[in-house]
Design a protein around this motif. Structure first.
Motif, PDB file in Angstrom:
ATOM      1  N   SER A   2     -72.345  -4.226 -37.666  1.00 19.39           N
ATOM      2  CA  SER A   2     -73.011  -3.059 -38.243  1.00 19.39           C
ATOM      3  C   SER A   2     -74.090  -2.551 -37.295  1.00 19.39           C
ATOM      4  O   SER A   2     -74.596  -3.293 -36.444  1.00 19.39           O
ATOM      5  N   THR A   3     -74.452  -1.281 -37.473  1.00 14.96           N
ATOM      6  CA  THR A   3     -75.474  -0.689 -36.611  1.00 14.96           C
ATOM      7  C   THR A   3     -76.808  -1.407 -36.772  1.00 14.96           C
ATOM      8  O   THR A   3     -77.514  -1.657 -35.792  1.00 14.96           O
ATOM      9  N   PHE A   4     -77.148  -1.771 -38.010  1.00 16.36           N
ATOM     10  CA  PHE A   4     -78.407  -2.478 -38.266  1.00 16.36           C
ATOM     11  C   PHE A   4     -78.439  -3.814 -37.546  1.00 16.36           C
ATOM     12  O   PHE A   4     -79.438  -4.159 -36.885  1.00 16.36           O
ATOM     13  N   LYS A   5     -77.356  -4.572 -37.638  1.00 15.12           N
ATOM     14  CA  LYS A   5     -77.296  -5.871 -36.977  1.00 15.12           C
ATOM     15  C   LYS A   5     -77.319  -5.702 -35.462  1.00 15.12           C
ATOM     16  O   LYS A   5     -77.928  -6.497 -34.738  1.00 15.12           O
ATOM     17  N   TYR A   6     -76.659  -4.659 -34.982  1.00 14.66           N
ATOM     18  CA  TYR A   6     -76.613  -4.385 -33.547  1.00 14.66           C
ATOM     19  C   TYR A   6     -78.026  -4.127 -33.016  1.00 14.66           C
ATOM     20  O   TYR A   6     -78.424  -4.679 -31.988  1.00 14.66           O
ATOM     21  N   ILE A   7     -78.779  -3.290 -33.738  1.00 14.01           N
ATOM     22  CA  ILE A   7     -80.143  -2.965 -33.322  1.00 14.01           C
ATOM     23  C   ILE A   7     -81.029  -4.207 -33.392  1.00 14.01           C
ATOM     24  O   ILE A   7     -81.840  -4.458 -32.495  1.00 14.01           O
ATOM     25  N   THR A   8     -80.865  -4.986 -34.474  1.00 12.76           N
ATOM     26  CA  THR A   8     -81.662  -6.213 -34.624  1.00 12.76           C
ATOM     27  C   THR A   8     -81.393  -7.177 -33.478  1.00 12.76           C
ATOM     28  O   THR A   8     -82.325  -7.751 -32.896  1.00 12.76           O
ATOM     29  N   ASN A   9     -80.127  -7.361 -33.135  1.00 17.61           N
ATOM     30  CA  ASN A   9     -79.777  -8.252 -32.030  1.00 17.61           C
ATOM     31  C   ASN A   9     -80.339  -7.738 -30.701  1.00 17.61           C
ATOM     32  O   ASN A   9     -80.764  -8.527 -29.852  1.00 17.61           O
ATOM     33  N   LEU A  10     -80.344  -6.424 -30.528  1.00 15.19           N
ATOM     34  CA  LEU A  10     -80.907  -5.850 -29.312  1.00 15.19           C
ATOM     35  C   LEU A  10     -82.400  -6.118 -29.235  1.00 15.19           C
ATOM     36  O   LEU A  10     -82.914  -6.553 -28.188  1.00 15.19           O
ATOM     37  N   LEU A  11     -83.112  -5.870 -30.320  1.00 20.92           N
ATOM     38  CA  LEU A  11     -84.560  -6.035 -30.326  1.00 20.92           C
ATOM     39  C   LEU A  11     -84.986  -7.484 -30.152  1.00 20.92           C
ATOM     40  O   LEU A  11     -86.124  -7.761 -29.748  1.00 20.92           O
ATOM     41  N   PHE A  12     -84.068  -8.419 -30.456  1.00 22.71           N
ATOM     42  CA  PHE A  12     -84.392  -9.836 -30.299  1.00 22.71           C
ATOM     43  C   PHE A  12     -83.568 -10.495 -29.189  1.00 22.71           C
ATOM     44  O   PHE A  12     -83.315 -11.692 -29.204  1.00 22.71           O
ATOM     45  N   PHE A  13     -83.139  -9.650 -28.220  1.00 19.88           N
ATOM     46  CA  PHE A  13     -82.544 -10.142 -26.972  1.00 19.88           C
ATOM     47  C   PHE A  13     -81.264 -10.956 -27.190  1.00 19.88           C
ATOM     48  O   PHE A  13     -81.047 -11.953 -26.514  1.00 19.88           O
ATOM     49  N   ARG A  14     -80.406 -10.504 -28.084  1.00 21.47           N
ATOM     50  CA  ARG A  14     -79.221 -11.294 -28.423  1.00 21.47           C
ATOM     51  C   ARG A  14     -77.898 -10.625 -28.045  1.00 21.47           C
ATOM     52  O   ARG A  14     -76.834 -11.108 -28.422  1.00 21.47           O
ATOM     53  N   LEU A  15     -77.952  -9.512 -27.320  1.00 20.43           N
ATOM     54  CA  LEU A  15     -76.720  -8.831 -26.943  1.00 20.43           C
ATOM     55  C   LEU A  15     -76.308  -9.213 -25.525  1.00 20.43           C
ATOM     56  O   LEU A  15     -77.143  -9.350 -24.637  1.00 20.43           O
ATOM     57  N   GLU A  16     -75.010  -9.369 -25.314  1.00 20.25           N
ATOM     58  CA  GLU A  16     -74.484  -9.639 -23.987  1.00 20.25           C
ATOM     59  C   GLU A  16     -74.071  -8.322 -23.331  1.00 20.25           C
ATOM     60  O   GLU A  16     -74.065  -7.267 -23.971  1.00 20.25           O
ATOM     61  N   ARG A  17     -73.705  -8.388 -22.050  1.00 18.95           N
ATOM     62  CA  ARG A  17     -73.393  -7.162 -21.322  1.00 18.95           C
ATOM     63  C   ARG A  17     -72.236  -6.393 -21.966  1.00 18.95           C
ATOM     64  O   ARG A  17     -72.278  -5.163 -22.077  1.00 18.95           O
ATOM     65  N   GLY A  18     -71.206  -7.105 -22.395  1.00 20.13           N
ATOM     66  CA  GLY A  18     -70.074  -6.439 -23.020  1.00 20.13           C
ATOM     67  C   GLY A  18     -70.471  -5.665 -24.254  1.00 20.13           C
ATOM     68  O   GLY A  18     -69.940  -4.577 -24.525  1.00 20.13           O
ATOM     69  N   GLN A  19     -71.447  -6.190 -24.999  1.00 23.18           N
ATOM     70  CA  GLN A  19     -71.924  -5.501 -26.195  1.00 23.18           C
ATOM     71  C   GLN A  19     -72.816  -4.320 -25.832  1.00 23.18           C
ATOM     72  O   GLN A  19     -72.813  -3.300 -26.526  1.00 23.18           O
ATOM     73  N   LEU A  20     -73.586  -4.452 -24.747  1.00 22.49           N
ATOM     74  CA  LEU A  20     -74.405  -3.322 -24.296  1.00 22.49           C
ATOM     75  C   LEU A  20     -73.528  -2.174 -23.817  1.00 22.49           C
ATOM     76  O   LEU A  20     -73.896  -1.002 -23.943  1.00 22.49           O
ATOM     77  N   LEU A  21     -72.361  -2.509 -23.270  1.00 21.35           N
ATOM     78  CA  LEU A  21     -71.438  -1.475 -22.817  1.00 21.35           C
ATOM     79  C   LEU A  21     -70.777  -0.743 -23.983  1.00 21.35           C
ATOM     80  O   LEU A  21     -70.102   0.266 -23.783  1.00 21.35           O
ATOM     81  N   GLN A  22     -70.982  -1.248 -25.209  1.00 21.71           N
ATOM     82  CA  GLN A  22     -70.380  -0.638 -26.395  1.00 21.71           C
ATOM     83  C   GLN A  22     -71.315   0.350 -27.085  1.00 21.71           C
ATOM     84  O   GLN A  22     -71.063   0.772 -28.216  1.00 21.71           O
ATOM     85  N   PHE A  23     -72.402   0.738 -26.418  1.00 27.01           N
ATOM     86  CA  PHE A  23     -73.256   1.790 -26.969  1.00 27.01           C
ATOM     87  C   PHE A  23     -72.393   3.002 -27.305  1.00 27.01           C
ATOM     88  O   PHE A  23     -71.563   3.431 -26.508  1.00 27.01           O
ATOM     89  N   ASN A  24     -72.582   3.562 -28.502  1.00 24.12           N
ATOM     90  CA  ASN A  24     -71.794   4.732 -28.893  1.00 24.12           C
ATOM     91  C   ASN A  24     -72.693   5.808 -29.494  1.00 24.12           C
ATOM     92  O   ASN A  24     -73.922   5.647 -29.539  1.00 24.12           O
ATOM     93  N   ASN A  25     -72.082   6.888 -29.947  1.00 24.45           N
ATOM     94  CA  ASN A  25     -72.856   8.022 -30.484  1.00 24.45           C
ATOM     95  C   ASN A  25     -73.652   7.636 -31.726  1.00 24.45           C
ATOM     96  O   ASN A  25     -74.749   8.163 -31.958  1.00 24.45           O
TER      97      ASN A  25
END
Length: 224
Positions: A2-25
């Motif tokens: 979910s977008t909320f979980k995605y943002i939370t993981n980003l703010l707490f340094f939990r995303l990997e490069r493959g997930q960062l490449l999945q930024f969308n509109n």
């Protein structure tokens, strides 16, 4: 995710490069809306704020400009899949911690105490965002540690140095920190002066390291 979980993981340094490449509109629009809301929250209790400030448009314009600066800064390193949209999305999504600026502490504490609290809020959010930028650049670009340190610190040091030369540093500091009618003895000014001195001292070495990093990166890519 979910977008909320995605943002939370980003703010707490939990995303990997493959997930960062999945930024969308959806992520980008959510970040811009969040920036807009936080921007309005910064001025909602300030009677002296202008219409654009109350509308949160200053914060929205800021993320577009900052994203362009960081995107251009990294462009010479020829990072795979490096794009302005990805940088803008990241900058927009990291606006959410600035909600601390909207807390009207001056309504509950004396001016001196409120100013100190606002400075601490500013310091925490600024440090959090700086760490997020370093994490994003490390994970996304996979550049060397030296290059990451250089391109992470350069935007901060150059912005502070330019504002100092234009004599706008204290005004910006007070606006960003939500300081209302600071007292003459406000210790935050001393902190600002220290940061300004450090930034101006580091600007030249960082520019040299930046140029050297680009040359080494080009050599490395040419030898691959």
């Amino acid at each position: 995710m979910s977008t909320f979980k995605y943002i939370t993981n980003l703010l707490f340094f939990r995303l990997e490069r493959g997930q960062l490449l999945q930024f969308n509109n959806t992520h980008l629009i959510t970040g811009i809306i969040g920036t807009w809301i936080v921007g309005m929250g910064r001025y909602w209790d300030d009677p002296g704020a202008g219409l654009l400030q109350r509308m949160g448009m200053g914060s929205v314009i800021y993320i577009f400009v900052l994203a362009a600066f960081i995107w251009l800064l990294l462009l010479p390193f020829k990072v795979t899949a490096w794009s302005y949209k990805a940088v803008l999305t990241f900058i927009a999504l990291t606006s959410f911690p600035a909600v601390f600026y909207a807390i009207p502490v001056e309504r509950f504490f004396p001016v001196a105490v409120a100013n100190t609290m606002n400075v601490w809020f500013l310091a925490i959010v600024a440090f959090w965002r700086l760490c997020l930028l370093g994490y994003f650049l490390t994970t996304y670009t996979r550049l060397s540690t030296g290059n990451i340190v250089t391109v992470t610190l350069m935007p901060v040091c150059l912005i502070i140095s330019v504002l100092t030369l234009l004599n706008l540093h204290r005004v910006v500091f007070e606006i960003m920190g939500g300081i209302r009618n600071p007292s003459p003895h406000d210790s935050s000014y001393l902190v600002l002066m220290v940061l300004t001195g450090i930034s101006m001292f580091l600007s030249i070495p960082l520019l040299i390291a930046y140029g050297a990093g680009i040359c080494n990166r080009r050599k490395h890519l040419k030898n691959e």
